[in-house]
Design a protein around this motif. Sequence first.
Motif, PDB file in Angstrom:
ATOM      1  N   UNK A 111       0.845  -1.188   0.000  1.00  0.00           N
ATOM      2  CA  UNK A 111       0.000   0.000   0.000  1.00  0.00           C
ATOM      3  C   UNK A 111       0.882   1.240   0.000  1.00  0.00           C
ATOM      4  N   UNK A 112       0.221   2.380  -0.219  1.00  0.00           N
ATOM      5  CA  UNK A 112       1.000   3.630  -0.309  1.00  0.00           C
ATOM      6  C   UNK A 112       0.925   4.412   1.000  1.00  0.00           C
ATOM      7  N   UNK A 113       1.965   5.167   1.272  1.00  0.00           N
ATOM      8  CA  UNK A 113       1.980   6.027   2.457  1.00  0.00           C
ATOM      9  C   UNK A 113       1.004   7.180   2.214  1.00  0.00           C
ATOM     10  N   UNK A 114       0.162   7.434   3.213  1.00  0.00           N
ATOM     11  CA  UNK A 114      -0.868   8.470   3.080  1.00  0.00           C
ATOM     12  C   UNK A 114      -0.247   9.865   3.095  1.00  0.00           C
ATOM     13  N   UNK A 115      -0.938  10.765   2.427  1.00  0.00           N
ATOM     14  CA  UNK A 115      -0.476  12.159   2.408  1.00  0.00           C
ATOM     15  C   UNK A 115      -1.045  12.919   3.622  1.00  0.00           C
ATOM     16  N   UNK A 116      -0.258  13.824   4.159  1.00  0.00           N
ATOM     17  CA  UNK A 116      -0.731  14.686   5.245  1.00  0.00           C
ATOM     18  C   UNK A 116      -0.049  16.030   5.049  1.00  0.00           C
ATOM     19  N   UNK A 117      -0.825  16.954   4.440  1.00  0.00           N
ATOM     20  CA  UNK A 117      -0.219  18.211   3.984  1.00  0.00           C
ATOM     21  C   UNK A 117       0.387  19.034   5.123  1.00  0.00           C
ATOM     22  N   UNK A 118      -0.131  18.856   6.331  1.00  0.00           N
ATOM     23  CA  UNK A 118       0.458  19.606   7.466  1.00  0.00           C
ATOM     24  C   UNK A 118       1.920  19.232   7.686  1.00  0.00           C
ATOM     25  N   UNK A 168       4.539   7.034  -1.941  1.00  0.00           N
ATOM     26  CA  UNK A 168       5.466   5.911  -2.209  1.00  0.00           C
ATOM     27  C   UNK A 168       4.876   4.659  -1.568  1.00  0.00           C
ATOM     28  N   UNK A 169       5.194   3.506  -2.104  1.00  0.00           N
ATOM     29  CA  UNK A 169       4.689   2.289  -1.470  1.00  0.00           C
ATOM     30  C   UNK A 169       5.616   1.931  -0.303  1.00  0.00           C
ATOM     31  N   UNK A 170       5.046   1.214   0.662  1.00  0.00           N
ATOM     32  CA  UNK A 170       5.860   0.747   1.795  1.00  0.00           C
ATOM     33  C   UNK A 170       6.985  -0.159   1.291  1.00  0.00           C
ATOM     34  N   UNK A 171       6.674  -0.902   0.227  1.00  0.00           N
ATOM     35  CA  UNK A 171       7.692  -1.788  -0.343  1.00  0.00           C
ATOM     36  C   UNK A 171       8.869  -0.972  -0.901  1.00  0.00           C
ATOM     37  N   UNK A 208       9.909   1.824   0.178  1.00  0.00           N
ATOM     38  CA  UNK A 208      10.686   2.323   1.322  1.00  0.00           C
ATOM     39  C   UNK A 208      11.471   1.179   1.961  1.00  0.00           C
ATOM     40  N   UNK A 209      10.813   0.022   2.077  1.00  0.00           N
ATOM     41  CA  UNK A 209      11.480  -1.153   2.665  1.00  0.00           C
ATOM     42  C   UNK A 209      12.718  -1.534   1.842  1.00  0.00           C
ATOM     43  N   UNK A 210      12.555  -1.466   0.509  1.00  0.00           N
ATOM     44  CA  UNK A 210      13.691  -1.824  -0.362  1.00  0.00           C
ATOM     45  C   UNK A 210      14.827  -0.800  -0.239  1.00  0.00           C
ATOM     46  N   UNK A 211      14.447   0.455  -0.110  1.00  0.00           N
ATOM     47  CA  UNK A 211      15.492   1.484   0.055  1.00  0.00           C
ATOM     48  C   UNK A 211      16.189   1.299   1.399  1.00  0.00           C
ATOM     49  N   UNK A 212      15.403   0.898   2.415  1.00  0.00           N
ATOM     50  CA  UNK A 212      16.007   0.619   3.729  1.00  0.00           C
ATOM     51  C   UNK A 212      16.997  -0.532   3.581  1.00  0.00           C
ATOM     52  N   UNK A 213      16.618  -1.523   2.804  1.00  0.00           N
ATOM     53  CA  UNK A 213      17.511  -2.669   2.610  1.00  0.00           C
ATOM     54  C   UNK A 213      18.793  -2.233   1.892  1.00  0.00           C
ATOM     55  N   UNK A 214      18.610  -1.483   0.791  1.00  0.00           N
ATOM     56  CA  UNK A 214      19.811  -1.059   0.044  1.00  0.00           C
ATOM     57  C   UNK A 214      20.717  -0.191   0.906  1.00  0.00           C
TER      58      UNK A 214
END
Length: 461
Positions: A341-348, A359-362, A364-370
């Motif tokens: 799923x995608x990270x929700x937007x919160x304009x504040x 961005x999808x959680x995946x 972000x997870x992959x970037x965390x891995x790299x």
Amino acid sequence: MDKKISIDYSYTYPYIDDSKIENYMDEVKKAMNTLWKGTGSGADFLGWRELPNERLQSQELSKIIEVGNEINEKADLLICVGIGGSYLGAKAVLEALSHPFYNYLSKNDRKGPKILFAGQNISGSWLSAVLDEIDKVDSVYVNVISKSGTTTEPGIAFRSLKSKLEKKYGKIEAAKKIITTTDAKKGALRTLANNEGYRTFIIPDDVGGRFSVLTPVGLLPIVSAGIEASKLLKGALEASIYGKEEDISKNPAATYAMIRNLLLKAGYHTEILVNYEPALHYFSEWWKQLYGESEGKNGKGIFTASVDFTTDLHSMGQWIQDGQRFIFETTLNVVAPISDLKVASDKEDLDGMEFLAGKTYEDINKKAMQGTLVAHYEGKVPNMIINIPELNSYYLGQLIYMFEQACGISGYLLGVNPFDQPGVEAYKKNMFALLNKPGSEDAKKLLDEKMASMPSGKITK
Ligand code: PA5
């Protein structure tokens, strides 16, 4: 055509290099041949090699599917009783392939019974809690699993479960809901099963506990949960085919065994299996037992540890990045996620994380891995990456078989018998002596003497 899992060992350079690999190649090929020809130590326990092939065609698989489907349809709760290799394989596959909150789902959503494990410890609190669950549902099945049929932990857990089931259903009905998985002829569990008329599955003589996930030991609980055993076996079969490849660059098992032993030679004696999917937590537990019990003997062996990232980057990350340097990591990289799923937007943007919105959680997870791979590599932690195209039965079957085969090769490279576990007896001998088991009088005397000469009195006041 289905893809296969691959090993990327780029980040193990310069701790190993091409010339070290070149010089080691003959030894690795020799270890592979020893395993395939069955000429090494422990050759009586090589039955796991042909399991996917045999099982795919066997009548026994049909029987496992029949009984597994019965449990799947009729049981509200399945209790699997076993320890070590008689527990970890099923637990690993169930966790990897089921909904993360499987036991909490409604019966309809779950598509199978709740599954609990017992006999994998001697905790009275744990067993009491399992026994309490029996009162809460109508239909309970128990699958008691022990190759030797004499192991204390499952043995005493089963005593209480048997008695509880007999109280709930009466002896005759309870016997229909108890299924044993044990040796064909030997052991107390076999005798009990014969006397009580329990349905029984056989653990082949030539398959050791930690190599038994593709026998009824693992397959009955797996099928009971509604997972297709045939896909798991097909994956394992595929791995057994490319596991015979003599060109090591095309053989993930041989490559993995070779690289970890070269790293050991370079002083890296602790291997940490890393995952970025919580579903793989118990897979790591299975892997730790497979390698720990197979290789840790005669003062040899790589110590096996595991972490769940990114969770454990906030506990063990500091040590891995910056502590003593004798560790290497093997990272399980699931290429495509099961769901996302995608990270929700919160304009504040009070948390400053709006740059991640959409961005999808995946991703972000992959970037965390790299990012972690690079950071740990810079921190002088060599890293192997195992790429798993998807987390499904087929690739899990490949991974299981690949690790089993690599374990055999790796054990022979180390110069140990990967298929025995003599060290496990030491605690049992002492425990039985302390519990005054009949026949352990001499051991008790010896133990009393040892205990009297052990250091004592160094305790805080
Ligand atoms: O791999 C092994 O052989 C062990 O971990 C066994 O599986 C474990 O000790 C349980 O043994 P059993 O199945 O005989 O109860």
